[in-house]
Design a protein around this motif. Structure first.
Motif, PDB file in Angstrom:
ATOM      1  N   GLY A 115      -2.679   5.301 -10.080  1.00 33.41           N
ATOM      2  CA  GLY A 115      -2.103   4.110  -9.447  1.00 33.41           C
ATOM      3  C   GLY A 115      -1.246   3.323 -10.420  1.00 33.41           C
ATOM      4  O   GLY A 115      -0.140   2.876 -10.080  1.00 33.41           O
ATOM      5  N   GLY A 146       2.765   2.963 -10.061  1.00 30.71           N
ATOM      6  CA  GLY A 146       3.355   1.637  -9.986  1.00 30.71           C
ATOM      7  C   GLY A 146       4.415   1.429 -11.047  1.00 30.71           C
ATOM      8  O   GLY A 146       5.506   0.888 -10.776  1.00 30.71           O
ATOM      9  N   PRO A 167       7.111  -0.681   4.480  1.00 26.56           N
ATOM     10  CA  PRO A 167       6.142  -1.443   3.685  1.00 26.56           C
ATOM     11  C   PRO A 167       6.469  -1.345   2.204  1.00 26.56           C
ATOM     12  O   PRO A 167       7.141  -0.421   1.753  1.00 26.56           O
ATOM     13  CB  PRO A 167       4.804  -0.758   4.008  1.00 26.56           C
ATOM     14  CG  PRO A 167       5.043   0.000   5.267  1.00 26.56           C
ATOM     15  CD  PRO A 167       6.484   0.390   5.263  1.00 26.56           C
ATOM     16  N   SER A 168       5.976  -2.292   1.448  1.00 23.61           N
ATOM     17  CA  SER A 168       6.238  -2.305   0.013  1.00 23.61           C
ATOM     18  C   SER A 168       5.752  -1.014  -0.618  1.00 23.61           C
ATOM     19  O   SER A 168       4.610  -0.592  -0.391  1.00 23.61           O
ATOM     20  CB  SER A 168       5.535  -3.503  -0.641  1.00 23.61           C
ATOM     21  OG  SER A 168       5.621  -3.392  -2.044  1.00 23.61           O
ATOM     22  N   LEU A 181       4.768  -0.519  -3.418  1.00 21.40           N
ATOM     23  CA  LEU A 181       3.687  -0.767  -4.386  1.00 21.40           C
ATOM     24  C   LEU A 181       2.319  -0.871  -3.735  1.00 21.40           C
ATOM     25  O   LEU A 181       1.307  -1.004  -4.433  1.00 21.40           O
ATOM     26  CB  LEU A 181       3.971  -2.060  -5.164  1.00 21.40           C
ATOM     27  CG  LEU A 181       5.178  -2.024  -6.107  1.00 21.40           C
ATOM     28  CD1 LEU A 181       5.400  -3.387  -6.733  1.00 21.40           C
ATOM     29  CD2 LEU A 181       4.978  -0.968  -7.183  1.00 21.40           C
ATOM     30  N   LEU A 182       2.281  -0.815  -2.376  1.00 25.59           N
ATOM     31  CA  LEU A 182       0.980  -0.927  -1.709  1.00 25.59           C
ATOM     32  C   LEU A 182       0.070   0.256  -2.043  1.00 25.59           C
ATOM     33  O   LEU A 182      -1.126   0.087  -2.273  1.00 25.59           O
ATOM     34  CB  LEU A 182       1.181  -1.026  -0.192  1.00 25.59           C
ATOM     35  CG  LEU A 182       1.689  -2.357   0.338  1.00 25.59           C
ATOM     36  CD1 LEU A 182       1.868  -2.311   1.851  1.00 25.59           C
ATOM     37  CD2 LEU A 182       0.705  -3.482  -0.027  1.00 25.59           C
ATOM     38  N   LEU A 183       0.649   1.457  -2.033  1.00 25.36           N
ATOM     39  CA  LEU A 183      -0.169   2.633  -2.326  1.00 25.36           C
ATOM     40  C   LEU A 183      -0.693   2.617  -3.764  1.00 25.36           C
ATOM     41  O   LEU A 183      -1.893   2.841  -3.989  1.00 25.36           O
ATOM     42  CB  LEU A 183       0.617   3.907  -2.043  1.00 25.36           C
ATOM     43  CG  LEU A 183      -0.159   5.226  -2.258  1.00 25.36           C
ATOM     44  CD1 LEU A 183      -1.445   5.241  -1.458  1.00 25.36           C
ATOM     45  CD2 LEU A 183       0.722   6.425  -1.898  1.00 25.36           C
ATOM     46  N   ALA A 197      -1.241   0.017  -5.547  1.00 22.53           N
ATOM     47  CA  ALA A 197      -2.249  -1.051  -5.592  1.00 22.53           C
ATOM     48  C   ALA A 197      -3.555  -0.603  -4.959  1.00 22.53           C
ATOM     49  O   ALA A 197      -4.643  -0.919  -5.451  1.00 22.53           O
ATOM     50  CB  ALA A 197      -1.706  -2.296  -4.880  1.00 22.53           C
ATOM     51  N   ALA A 198      -3.438   0.154  -3.842  1.00 19.33           N
ATOM     52  CA  ALA A 198      -4.646   0.663  -3.180  1.00 19.33           C
ATOM     53  C   ALA A 198      -5.383   1.650  -4.087  1.00 19.33           C
ATOM     54  O   ALA A 198      -6.627   1.662  -4.155  1.00 19.33           O
ATOM     55  CB  ALA A 198      -4.279   1.323  -1.856  1.00 19.33           C
TER      56      ALA A 198
END
Length: 525
Positions: free
Chosen positions: A23, A27, A46-47, A49-51, A53-54
Protein backbone atom coordinates in the motif's frame (compact mmCIF):
# COMPACT_ATOMS: atom_id res chain seq x y z
CA UNK A 1 3.80 -26.32 22.15
CA UNK A 2 3.35 -22.56 22.47
CA UNK A 3 5.53 -21.67 19.47
CA UNK A 4 3.53 -24.05 17.21
CA UNK A 5 0.19 -22.57 18.27
CA UNK A 6 1.35 -19.05 17.42
CA UNK A 7 2.68 -19.90 13.93
CA UNK A 8 -0.53 -18.96 12.09
CA UNK A 9 -0.86 -15.54 13.80
CA UNK A 10 2.78 -14.77 13.01
CA UNK A 11 2.24 -15.69 9.35
CA UNK A 12 -0.77 -13.37 9.39
CA UNK A 13 1.55 -10.68 10.79
CA UNK A 14 3.91 -11.10 7.81
CA UNK A 15 0.91 -10.95 5.44
CA UNK A 16 -0.21 -7.73 7.14
CA UNK A 17 3.28 -6.28 6.74
CA UNK A 18 3.24 -7.17 3.03
CA UNK A 19 -0.15 -5.52 2.52
CA UNK A 20 0.97 -2.40 4.39
CA UNK A 21 4.25 -2.21 2.46
CA UNK A 22 2.56 -2.66 -0.92
CA UNK A 23 0.00 0.00 0.00
CA UNK A 24 2.82 2.43 0.83
CA UNK A 25 4.72 1.57 -2.34
CA UNK A 26 1.61 1.92 -4.50
CA UNK A 27 0.71 5.22 -2.90
CA UNK A 28 4.20 6.58 -3.43
CA UNK A 29 4.11 5.34 -7.02
CA UNK A 30 0.81 7.05 -7.67
CA UNK A 31 1.97 10.30 -6.16
CA UNK A 32 5.17 10.14 -8.20
CA UNK A 33 3.21 9.32 -11.36
CA UNK A 34 4.76 5.88 -11.81
CA UNK A 35 1.79 3.66 -10.98
CA UNK A 36 0.94 0.94 -13.47
CA UNK A 37 -1.77 -1.66 -13.82
CA UNK A 38 -4.99 -1.64 -11.77
CA UNK A 39 -3.65 0.86 -9.25
CA UNK A 40 -3.87 3.67 -11.78
CA UNK A 41 -7.46 4.92 -11.94
CA UNK A 42 -9.13 7.45 -14.26
CA UNK A 43 -9.04 11.03 -13.06
CA UNK A 44 -12.84 11.24 -13.14
CA UNK A 45 -13.37 8.17 -10.91
CA UNK A 46 -12.70 7.58 -7.24
CA UNK A 47 -9.41 8.80 -5.85
CA UNK A 48 -6.63 6.41 -6.94
CA UNK A 49 -5.21 6.64 -3.42
CA UNK A 50 -8.22 4.86 -1.90
CA UNK A 51 -6.88 1.41 -2.71
CA UNK A 52 -3.40 2.07 -1.27
CA UNK A 53 -5.04 3.58 1.81
CA UNK A 54 -7.26 0.51 2.16
CA UNK A 55 -4.20 -1.75 1.85
CA UNK A 56 -2.36 0.24 4.52
CA UNK A 57 -5.36 0.17 6.87
CA UNK A 58 -6.02 -3.52 6.24
CA UNK A 59 -2.39 -4.44 6.77
CA UNK A 60 -2.16 -2.48 10.03
CA UNK A 61 -5.42 -4.06 11.27
CA UNK A 62 -4.23 -7.55 10.37
CA UNK A 63 -0.94 -6.99 12.22
CA UNK A 64 -2.74 -5.71 15.30
CA UNK A 65 -5.09 -8.72 15.29
CA UNK A 66 -2.13 -11.09 14.86
CA UNK A 67 -0.27 -9.52 17.80
CA UNK A 68 -3.41 -9.78 19.96
CA UNK A 69 -3.90 -13.45 18.99
CA UNK A 70 -0.27 -14.30 19.76
CA UNK A 71 -0.54 -12.65 23.16
CA UNK A 72 -3.77 -14.46 24.06
CA UNK A 73 -2.48 -17.85 22.93
CA UNK A 74 0.90 -17.41 24.64
CA UNK A 75 -0.51 -16.23 27.97
CA UNK A 76 -3.20 -18.92 28.07
CA UNK A 77 -0.78 -21.73 27.20
CA UNK A 78 1.89 -20.47 29.61
CA UNK A 79 -0.61 -20.28 32.47
CA UNK A 80 -1.89 -23.81 31.75
CA UNK A 81 1.65 -25.20 31.68
CA UNK A 82 2.50 -23.21 34.83
CA UNK A 83 -0.43 -24.68 36.76
CA UNK A 84 0.61 -28.22 35.87
CA UNK A 85 4.26 -27.49 36.69
CA UNK A 86 3.35 -25.97 40.08
CA UNK A 87 1.15 -28.97 40.86
CA UNK A 88 4.04 -31.37 40.24
CA UNK A 89 6.57 -29.14 42.02
CA UNK A 90 4.51 -28.54 45.14
CA UNK A 91 3.74 -32.24 45.34
CA UNK A 92 7.47 -32.98 45.17
CA UNK A 93 8.45 -30.30 47.70
CA UNK A 94 5.70 -31.14 50.18
CA UNK A 95 5.15 -34.86 49.78
CA UNK A 96 8.07 -36.58 48.07
CA UNK A 97 11.42 -37.71 49.50
CA UNK A 98 14.20 -35.12 49.15
CA UNK A 99 17.78 -36.28 48.69
CA UNK A 100 19.03 -33.05 50.28
CA UNK A 101 17.13 -30.89 52.77
CA UNK A 102 16.04 -27.46 51.50
CA UNK A 103 15.88 -24.27 53.50
CA UNK A 104 12.68 -22.24 53.60
CA UNK A 105 14.21 -19.61 51.34
CA UNK A 106 15.37 -22.18 48.78
CA UNK A 107 11.95 -23.85 48.71
CA UNK A 108 10.27 -20.46 48.25
CA UNK A 109 12.60 -19.56 45.39
CA UNK A 110 11.95 -22.88 43.66
CA UNK A 111 8.19 -22.69 44.11
CA UNK A 112 7.69 -19.03 43.15
CA UNK A 113 10.66 -17.31 41.48
CA UNK A 114 11.71 -20.21 39.24
CA UNK A 115 8.13 -20.82 38.11
CA UNK A 116 7.75 -17.13 37.30
CA UNK A 117 10.96 -17.19 35.24
CA UNK A 118 9.69 -20.15 33.20
CA UNK A 119 6.29 -18.52 32.64
CA UNK A 120 7.99 -15.31 31.48
CA UNK A 121 9.96 -17.35 28.97
CA UNK A 122 6.81 -19.10 27.74
CA UNK A 123 4.97 -15.79 27.36
CA UNK A 124 7.72 -13.73 25.71
CA UNK A 125 10.28 -16.06 24.10
CA UNK A 126 8.44 -19.23 23.11
CA UNK A 127 5.87 -17.46 20.84
CA UNK A 128 8.63 -15.86 18.71
CA UNK A 129 10.93 -18.88 18.61
CA UNK A 130 9.54 -20.59 15.50
CA UNK A 131 8.72 -17.26 13.86
CA UNK A 132 12.38 -16.24 14.18
CA UNK A 133 13.34 -19.38 12.24
CA UNK A 134 10.78 -19.22 9.42
CA UNK A 135 9.84 -15.51 9.46
CA UNK A 136 12.93 -14.25 7.55
CA UNK A 137 12.47 -17.01 4.94
CA UNK A 138 8.82 -16.06 4.48
CA UNK A 139 9.75 -12.38 4.11
CA UNK A 140 12.44 -13.27 1.57
CA UNK A 141 9.88 -15.33 -0.38
CA UNK A 142 7.46 -12.39 -0.37
CA UNK A 143 10.18 -9.99 -1.55
CA UNK A 144 11.58 -12.31 -4.26
CA UNK A 145 8.84 -11.64 -6.89
CA UNK A 146 9.58 -7.92 -6.65
CA UNK A 147 13.39 -8.32 -6.54
CA UNK A 148 15.12 -11.65 -6.32
CA UNK A 149 18.46 -9.87 -5.89
CA UNK A 150 17.22 -8.05 -2.77
CA UNK A 151 15.92 -11.37 -1.37
CA UNK A 152 19.34 -12.94 -2.02
CA UNK A 153 21.08 -10.04 -0.24
CA UNK A 154 18.86 -10.57 2.81
CA UNK A 155 19.56 -14.31 2.89
CA UNK A 156 23.30 -13.76 2.47
CA UNK A 157 23.44 -11.71 5.68
CA UNK A 158 21.51 -14.36 7.60
CA UNK A 159 24.21 -17.05 7.95
CA UNK A 160 26.89 -14.92 9.69
CA UNK A 161 24.17 -13.50 11.95
CA UNK A 162 23.13 -17.00 13.04
CA UNK A 163 26.74 -17.95 13.79
CA UNK A 164 27.27 -14.76 15.80
CA UNK A 165 24.05 -15.28 17.71
CA UNK A 166 25.05 -18.84 18.64
CA UNK A 167 28.33 -17.61 20.13
CA UNK A 168 26.65 -14.76 22.00
CA UNK A 169 23.81 -17.01 23.15
CA UNK A 170 26.18 -19.60 24.64
CA UNK A 171 27.85 -16.93 26.74
CA UNK A 172 24.45 -15.54 27.77
CA UNK A 173 23.22 -18.97 28.85
CA UNK A 174 26.16 -19.57 31.16
CA UNK A 175 25.85 -16.08 32.62
CA UNK A 176 22.12 -16.57 33.24
CA UNK A 177 22.68 -19.87 35.04
CA UNK A 178 25.22 -18.23 37.34
CA UNK A 179 22.88 -15.27 37.93
CA UNK A 180 19.95 -17.54 38.83
CA UNK A 181 22.11 -19.53 41.25
CA UNK A 182 23.24 -16.29 42.90
CA UNK A 183 19.63 -15.05 43.14
CA UNK A 184 18.55 -18.33 44.73
CA UNK A 185 21.36 -18.11 47.27
CA UNK A 186 20.45 -14.52 48.13
CA UNK A 187 16.71 -15.31 48.43
CA UNK A 188 17.37 -18.31 50.66
CA UNK A 189 19.82 -16.36 52.82
CA UNK A 190 17.50 -13.37 53.19
CA UNK A 191 14.36 -15.39 54.06
CA UNK A 192 16.16 -17.60 56.56
CA UNK A 193 17.96 -14.70 58.24
CA UNK A 194 14.74 -12.70 58.55
CA UNK A 195 13.07 -15.77 60.09
CA UNK A 196 15.79 -15.97 62.74
CA UNK A 197 16.17 -12.22 63.25
CA UNK A 198 15.32 -12.27 67.00
CA UNK A 199 18.00 -14.92 67.59
CA UNK A 200 20.53 -12.96 65.52
CA UNK A 201 19.89 -9.81 67.55
CA UNK A 202 20.02 -11.75 70.82
CA UNK A 203 23.54 -12.97 70.09
CA UNK A 204 24.71 -9.68 68.57
CA UNK A 205 25.47 -11.26 65.20
CA UNK A 206 24.10 -8.40 63.12
CA UNK A 207 27.48 -7.39 61.67
CA UNK A 208 28.38 -10.92 60.56
CA UNK A 209 24.96 -11.58 59.02
CA UNK A 210 25.02 -8.18 57.29
CA UNK A 211 28.38 -9.11 55.78
CA UNK A 212 26.91 -12.39 54.49
CA UNK A 213 23.99 -10.55 52.88
CA UNK A 214 26.34 -7.95 51.38
CA UNK A 215 28.52 -10.65 49.86
CA UNK A 216 25.48 -12.48 48.43
CA UNK A 217 24.18 -9.17 47.02
CA UNK A 218 27.57 -8.42 45.48
CA UNK A 219 27.54 -11.81 43.78
CA UNK A 220 24.06 -11.12 42.35
CA UNK A 221 25.20 -7.71 41.06
CA UNK A 222 28.30 -9.27 39.51
CA UNK A 223 26.29 -12.01 37.78
CA UNK A 224 23.68 -9.49 36.60
CA UNK A 225 26.34 -7.32 34.98
CA UNK A 226 27.67 -10.42 33.20
CA UNK A 227 24.18 -11.21 31.90
CA UNK A 228 23.71 -7.63 30.68
CA UNK A 229 27.10 -7.74 29.00
CA UNK A 230 26.10 -10.90 27.14
CA UNK A 231 22.72 -9.39 26.25
CA UNK A 232 24.37 -6.24 24.83
CA UNK A 233 26.75 -8.42 22.81
CA UNK A 234 23.84 -10.41 21.37
CA UNK A 235 21.95 -7.21 20.49
CA UNK A 236 25.05 -5.70 18.93
CA UNK A 237 25.39 -8.73 16.64
CA UNK A 238 21.74 -8.46 15.65
CA UNK A 239 21.83 -4.71 15.03
CA UNK A 240 24.99 -4.95 12.96
CA UNK A 241 23.66 -7.53 10.54
CA UNK A 242 20.18 -5.96 10.43
CA UNK A 243 21.68 -2.58 9.54
CA UNK A 244 24.00 -4.23 7.02
CA UNK A 245 21.13 -6.05 5.33
CA UNK A 246 18.92 -2.95 5.07
CA UNK A 247 21.83 -0.79 3.89
CA UNK A 248 22.84 -3.25 1.15
CA UNK A 249 19.23 -3.55 -0.04
CA UNK A 250 18.83 0.26 -0.03
CA UNK A 251 22.08 0.78 -1.95
CA UNK A 252 21.18 -1.83 -4.52
CA UNK A 253 17.65 -0.47 -5.06
CA UNK A 254 18.80 3.14 -5.23
CA UNK A 255 21.69 2.51 -7.62
CA UNK A 256 19.51 0.24 -9.74
CA UNK A 257 16.82 2.94 -10.12
CA UNK A 258 19.48 5.56 -10.93
CA UNK A 259 21.33 3.25 -13.32
CA UNK A 260 24.55 3.60 -11.35
CA UNK A 261 25.29 -0.05 -10.65
CA UNK A 262 28.96 -0.84 -11.44
CA UNK A 263 27.84 -4.02 -13.20
CA UNK A 264 25.09 -4.98 -15.61
CA UNK A 265 21.71 -4.92 -13.80
CA UNK A 266 20.54 -8.50 -13.21
CA UNK A 267 16.89 -7.38 -13.22
CA UNK A 268 14.71 -4.44 -14.19
CA UNK A 269 13.61 -2.58 -11.05
CA UNK A 270 10.99 0.19 -11.03
CA UNK A 271 9.89 2.56 -8.27
CA UNK A 272 6.94 0.65 -6.83
CA UNK A 273 8.72 -2.74 -6.49
CA UNK A 274 11.84 -1.00 -5.18
CA UNK A 275 9.89 0.91 -2.54
CA UNK A 276 8.04 -2.31 -1.59
CA UNK A 277 11.38 -4.09 -1.12
CA UNK A 278 12.73 -1.25 1.02
CA UNK A 279 9.57 -1.23 3.17
CA UNK A 280 9.82 -5.01 3.68
CA UNK A 281 13.56 -5.04 4.42
CA UNK A 282 13.17 -4.21 8.15
CA UNK A 283 10.61 -7.04 8.39
CA UNK A 284 13.33 -9.55 7.47
CA UNK A 285 15.09 -9.10 10.81
CA UNK A 286 12.01 -8.14 12.85
CA UNK A 287 11.32 -11.73 14.07
CA UNK A 288 14.91 -11.98 15.27
CA UNK A 289 14.68 -8.57 16.92
CA UNK A 290 11.69 -9.89 18.84
CA UNK A 291 13.68 -12.99 19.71
CA UNK A 292 16.62 -10.92 20.95
CA UNK A 293 14.31 -8.75 23.08
CA UNK A 294 13.06 -11.88 24.85
CA UNK A 295 16.39 -13.72 24.93
CA UNK A 296 17.10 -12.83 28.55
CA UNK A 297 13.79 -14.45 29.59
CA UNK A 298 14.77 -17.51 27.57
CA UNK A 299 18.08 -17.89 29.39
CA UNK A 300 16.57 -17.35 32.84
CA UNK A 301 13.71 -19.72 32.02
CA UNK A 302 16.04 -22.49 30.89
CA UNK A 303 18.26 -22.03 33.93
CA UNK A 304 15.17 -22.20 36.16
CA UNK A 305 13.98 -25.31 34.33
CA UNK A 306 17.33 -26.98 34.92
CA UNK A 307 17.13 -26.10 38.63
CA UNK A 308 13.63 -27.60 38.83
CA UNK A 309 14.55 -30.74 36.87
CA UNK A 310 15.12 -32.88 40.00
CA UNK A 311 11.57 -32.03 41.13
CA UNK A 312 9.89 -32.12 37.71
CA UNK A 313 9.09 -35.83 37.57
CA UNK A 314 5.46 -36.81 37.68
CA UNK A 315 4.11 -36.98 41.22
CA UNK A 316 4.29 -40.34 42.90
CA UNK A 317 1.07 -42.17 42.17
CA UNK A 318 -0.84 -43.16 45.29
CA UNK A 319 -0.66 -46.81 46.07
CA UNK A 320 -3.75 -48.85 45.42
CA UNK A 321 -6.14 -48.82 48.33
CA UNK A 322 -5.41 -51.66 50.70
CA UNK A 323 -5.76 -52.28 54.38
CA UNK A 324 -2.75 -51.19 56.42
CA UNK A 325 -1.29 -54.39 57.88
CA UNK A 326 1.80 -53.08 59.64
CA UNK A 327 5.19 -51.46 59.02
CA UNK A 328 8.25 -53.30 57.75
CA UNK A 329 11.59 -51.47 57.84
CA UNK A 330 14.33 -53.33 56.01
CA UNK A 331 18.01 -52.26 56.29
CA UNK A 332 17.05 -48.59 56.33
CA UNK A 333 20.22 -46.47 56.11
CA UNK A 334 20.50 -42.69 56.24
CA UNK A 335 23.67 -40.82 55.32
CA UNK A 336 24.52 -37.21 56.17
CA UNK A 337 27.85 -35.36 56.18
CA UNK A 338 29.72 -36.70 59.18
CA UNK A 339 26.96 -39.03 60.38
CA UNK A 340 25.21 -42.22 59.29
CA UNK A 341 22.13 -43.91 60.73
CA UNK A 342 21.43 -47.60 60.38
CA UNK A 343 21.04 -50.02 58.87
CA UNK A 344 17.76 -50.48 60.77
CA UNK A 345 15.42 -53.42 60.42
CA UNK A 346 12.24 -53.88 62.47
CA UNK A 347 8.57 -54.71 62.13
CA UNK A 348 5.50 -53.10 63.71
CA UNK A 349 2.10 -54.73 63.83
CA UNK A 350 -1.02 -52.96 62.58
CA UNK A 351 -1.85 -52.12 66.21
CA UNK A 352 1.27 -51.38 68.19
CA UNK A 353 3.14 -48.83 70.32
CA UNK A 354 6.91 -48.85 69.80
CA UNK A 355 9.53 -46.43 71.18
CA UNK A 356 12.48 -45.27 69.07
CA UNK A 357 15.25 -44.20 71.46
CA UNK A 358 18.80 -42.91 71.30
CA UNK A 359 20.92 -39.95 72.36
CA UNK A 360 20.31 -36.50 70.95
CA UNK A 361 21.59 -36.31 67.36
CA UNK A 362 21.46 -40.06 66.81
CA UNK A 363 18.93 -39.74 63.97
CA UNK A 364 15.53 -40.42 65.54
CA UNK A 365 13.73 -37.56 63.77
CA UNK A 366 15.46 -38.38 60.48
CA UNK A 367 14.36 -42.00 60.77
CA UNK A 368 10.75 -40.93 61.25
CA UNK A 369 11.07 -38.58 58.26
CA UNK A 370 12.41 -41.40 56.08
CA UNK A 371 9.54 -43.70 57.10
CA UNK A 372 7.08 -40.90 56.32
CA UNK A 373 8.61 -40.52 52.85
CA UNK A 374 9.95 -37.03 53.50
CA UNK A 375 13.61 -38.02 53.25
CA UNK A 376 15.23 -40.32 50.70
CA UNK A 377 17.25 -43.06 52.46
CA UNK A 378 20.72 -43.97 51.26
CA UNK A 379 19.68 -47.64 51.26
CA UNK A 380 16.89 -49.89 52.46
CA UNK A 381 13.16 -49.24 52.57
CA UNK A 382 10.09 -48.72 54.73
CA UNK A 383 7.04 -50.51 53.38
CA UNK A 384 3.88 -52.29 54.38
CA UNK A 385 4.08 -55.89 55.50
CA UNK A 386 3.42 -57.04 51.94
CA UNK A 387 6.33 -54.99 50.59
CA UNK A 388 4.15 -52.35 48.94
CA UNK A 389 5.12 -48.66 49.37
CA UNK A 390 3.42 -46.77 52.17
CA UNK A 391 0.90 -44.34 50.70
CA UNK A 392 1.09 -40.79 52.03
CA UNK A 393 -2.52 -41.10 53.17
CA UNK A 394 -1.55 -43.90 55.59
CA UNK A 395 0.94 -41.85 57.64
CA UNK A 396 0.18 -39.17 60.25
CA UNK A 397 3.04 -37.01 61.51
CA UNK A 398 3.17 -35.31 64.91
CA UNK A 399 6.36 -33.22 64.80
CA UNK A 400 8.26 -31.49 67.60
CA UNK A 401 7.43 -28.13 65.99
CA UNK A 402 4.27 -28.70 63.96
CA UNK A 403 3.30 -26.40 61.12
CA UNK A 404 1.11 -23.53 62.26
CA UNK A 405 -0.81 -21.22 59.94
CA UNK A 406 -2.31 -17.85 60.70
CA UNK A 407 -5.93 -18.33 61.68
CA UNK A 408 -7.92 -20.00 64.43
CA UNK A 409 -6.98 -22.97 66.56
CA UNK A 410 -9.80 -24.93 64.92
CA UNK A 411 -8.33 -24.27 61.47
CA UNK A 412 -4.90 -25.44 62.59
CA UNK A 413 -6.25 -28.62 64.17
CA UNK A 414 -8.32 -29.46 61.09
CA UNK A 415 -5.48 -29.13 58.57
CA UNK A 416 -5.24 -32.92 58.25
CA UNK A 417 -9.02 -33.44 58.39
CA UNK A 418 -10.87 -30.54 56.70
CA UNK A 419 -14.13 -32.47 56.94
CA UNK A 420 -13.99 -32.69 60.75
CA UNK A 421 -16.90 -31.05 62.60
CA UNK A 422 -16.36 -28.52 65.43
CA UNK A 423 -17.57 -31.17 67.89
CA UNK A 424 -14.99 -33.69 66.68
CA UNK A 425 -12.22 -31.08 66.79
CA UNK A 426 -13.19 -30.01 70.31
CA UNK A 427 -13.28 -33.61 71.53
CA UNK A 428 -9.78 -34.38 70.23
CA UNK A 429 -8.44 -31.08 71.63
CA UNK A 430 -9.66 -32.10 75.07
CA UNK A 431 -8.25 -35.61 74.59
CA UNK A 432 -4.71 -34.28 74.12
CA UNK A 433 -4.96 -31.92 77.09
CA UNK A 434 -5.68 -28.59 75.41
CA UNK A 435 -8.73 -27.88 77.62
CA UNK A 436 -6.87 -25.31 79.81
CA UNK A 437 -5.73 -23.47 76.68
CA UNK A 438 -9.28 -23.46 75.29
CA UNK A 439 -10.67 -22.10 78.56
CA UNK A 440 -7.95 -19.46 78.86
CA UNK A 441 -7.99 -18.03 75.33
CA UNK A 442 -11.51 -18.26 73.96
CA UNK A 443 -11.93 -21.83 72.78
CA UNK A 444 -11.43 -23.13 69.25
CA UNK A 445 -11.82 -19.65 67.79
CA UNK A 446 -8.66 -18.37 69.49
CA UNK A 447 -6.27 -16.64 67.07
CA UNK A 448 -2.91 -18.22 66.24
CA UNK A 449 -0.11 -16.81 64.08
CA UNK A 450 2.41 -18.76 62.03
CA UNK A 451 5.04 -18.53 64.79
CA UNK A 452 2.70 -19.85 67.51
CA UNK A 453 3.14 -16.72 69.60
CA UNK A 454 1.82 -17.21 73.13
CA UNK A 455 1.89 -21.02 72.90
CA UNK A 456 4.23 -23.09 75.02
CA UNK A 457 6.32 -25.87 73.49
CA UNK A 458 4.05 -28.47 75.06
CA UNK A 459 0.91 -26.83 73.64
CA UNK A 460 2.41 -26.81 70.16
CA UNK A 461 3.22 -30.51 70.42
CA UNK A 462 -0.34 -31.24 71.55
CA UNK A 463 -1.69 -29.38 68.51
CA UNK A 464 0.44 -31.63 66.30
CA UNK A 465 -0.70 -34.73 68.17
CA UNK A 466 -4.37 -33.67 67.94
CA UNK A 467 -3.97 -33.11 64.21
CA UNK A 468 -2.47 -36.59 63.75
CA UNK A 469 -5.33 -38.16 65.69
CA UNK A 470 -7.96 -36.23 63.71
CA UNK A 471 -6.48 -37.45 60.42
CA UNK A 472 -7.58 -41.01 61.28
CA UNK A 473 -4.52 -42.46 59.56
CA UNK A 474 -3.45 -45.95 60.65
CA UNK A 475 0.28 -45.20 61.17
CA UNK A 476 1.21 -42.39 63.58
CA UNK A 477 4.77 -41.11 63.84
CA UNK A 478 5.25 -38.98 66.96
CA UNK A 479 8.43 -37.02 67.65
CA UNK A 480 8.99 -36.40 71.39
CA UNK A 481 5.25 -36.14 72.21
CA UNK A 482 5.85 -35.75 75.98
CA UNK A 483 8.72 -33.23 75.88
CA UNK A 484 8.05 -29.84 77.53
CA UNK A 485 5.19 -31.35 79.58
CA UNK A 486 4.90 -31.64 83.31
CA UNK A 487 4.71 -35.14 84.80
CA UNK A 488 0.89 -35.18 85.06
CA UNK A 489 0.37 -33.95 81.49
CA UNK A 490 2.99 -36.38 80.16
CA UNK A 491 1.26 -39.28 81.92
CA UNK A 492 -2.05 -38.26 80.30
CA UNK A 493 -0.48 -38.19 76.83
CA UNK A 494 1.16 -41.59 77.45
CA UNK A 495 -2.17 -43.04 78.49
CA UNK A 496 -3.78 -41.58 75.36
CA UNK A 497 -1.11 -43.08 73.10
CA UNK A 498 -1.49 -46.44 74.84
CA UNK A 499 -5.21 -46.32 74.27
CA UNK A 500 -4.82 -45.32 70.59
CA UNK A 501 -2.38 -48.18 70.01
CA UNK A 502 -5.26 -50.60 70.31
CA UNK A 503 -6.54 -49.37 66.93
CA UNK A 504 -3.42 -47.84 65.30
CA UNK A 505 0.27 -48.43 64.78
CA UNK A 506 2.26 -45.79 66.70
CA UNK A 507 6.02 -45.22 66.52
CA UNK A 508 7.34 -42.59 68.94
CA UNK A 509 10.82 -41.05 69.07
CA UNK A 510 11.42 -40.24 72.72
CA UNK A 511 13.80 -39.75 75.64
CA UNK A 512 10.99 -40.22 78.17
CA UNK A 513 11.58 -43.39 80.25
CA UNK A 514 7.86 -43.50 81.22
CA UNK A 515 6.87 -43.60 77.57
CA UNK A 516 9.53 -46.23 76.82
CA UNK A 517 8.16 -48.43 79.60
CA UNK A 518 4.62 -48.02 78.29
CA UNK A 519 5.65 -49.07 74.78
CA UNK A 520 5.48 -52.69 73.79
CA UNK A 521 8.96 -52.60 72.26
CA UNK A 522 12.03 -50.36 72.21
CA UNK A 523 14.25 -49.74 69.17
CA UNK A 524 17.55 -48.21 70.29
CA UNK A 525 19.74 -46.23 67.86
Amino acid sequence: MIYVKTTVPWLADVAGAALLSWGLASGVGLIAGHATGPIAAPASGPSPLLLPAALILGGATLRAAAAFAVDRLAVGSAQALGRERRRRLWSALLGEPLTDPLSTGESTTLAIDHNTAIENRDVRFSPVRLNAAIGPLVVAAVVAPASWVAAAIMLATLLPFVLGSILAGTAARRASERQLAALSALSGLFVDRITHLPLIRHYGAEARISQQVREATRQVAKRTVAVLRAAFLSNAVLEFFAALSIALVAVYCGFSLLGLLPFRAPETLTLVPAFFVLAMAPEFYLPMRRLAAAYHEKQLGEAAEAALAPFAASPRQPAADHRFDGLHVNDLTLAFPGIAVGPLSFTLAATDLVALTGPTGSGKTSTLAAIAGQLAPAAGSATGMDGSPLPNAAVAWAAQRPLLVTGTLARNLALAAPQATPAEIGAVAEQVGLAPLLARRGGLDMAIDHAGSGLSGGERRRIGLARAILSGRPLMLCDEPTADLDAESAAAVIALLKDLSSSRCILVATHDPMLVRAAGKEIAL
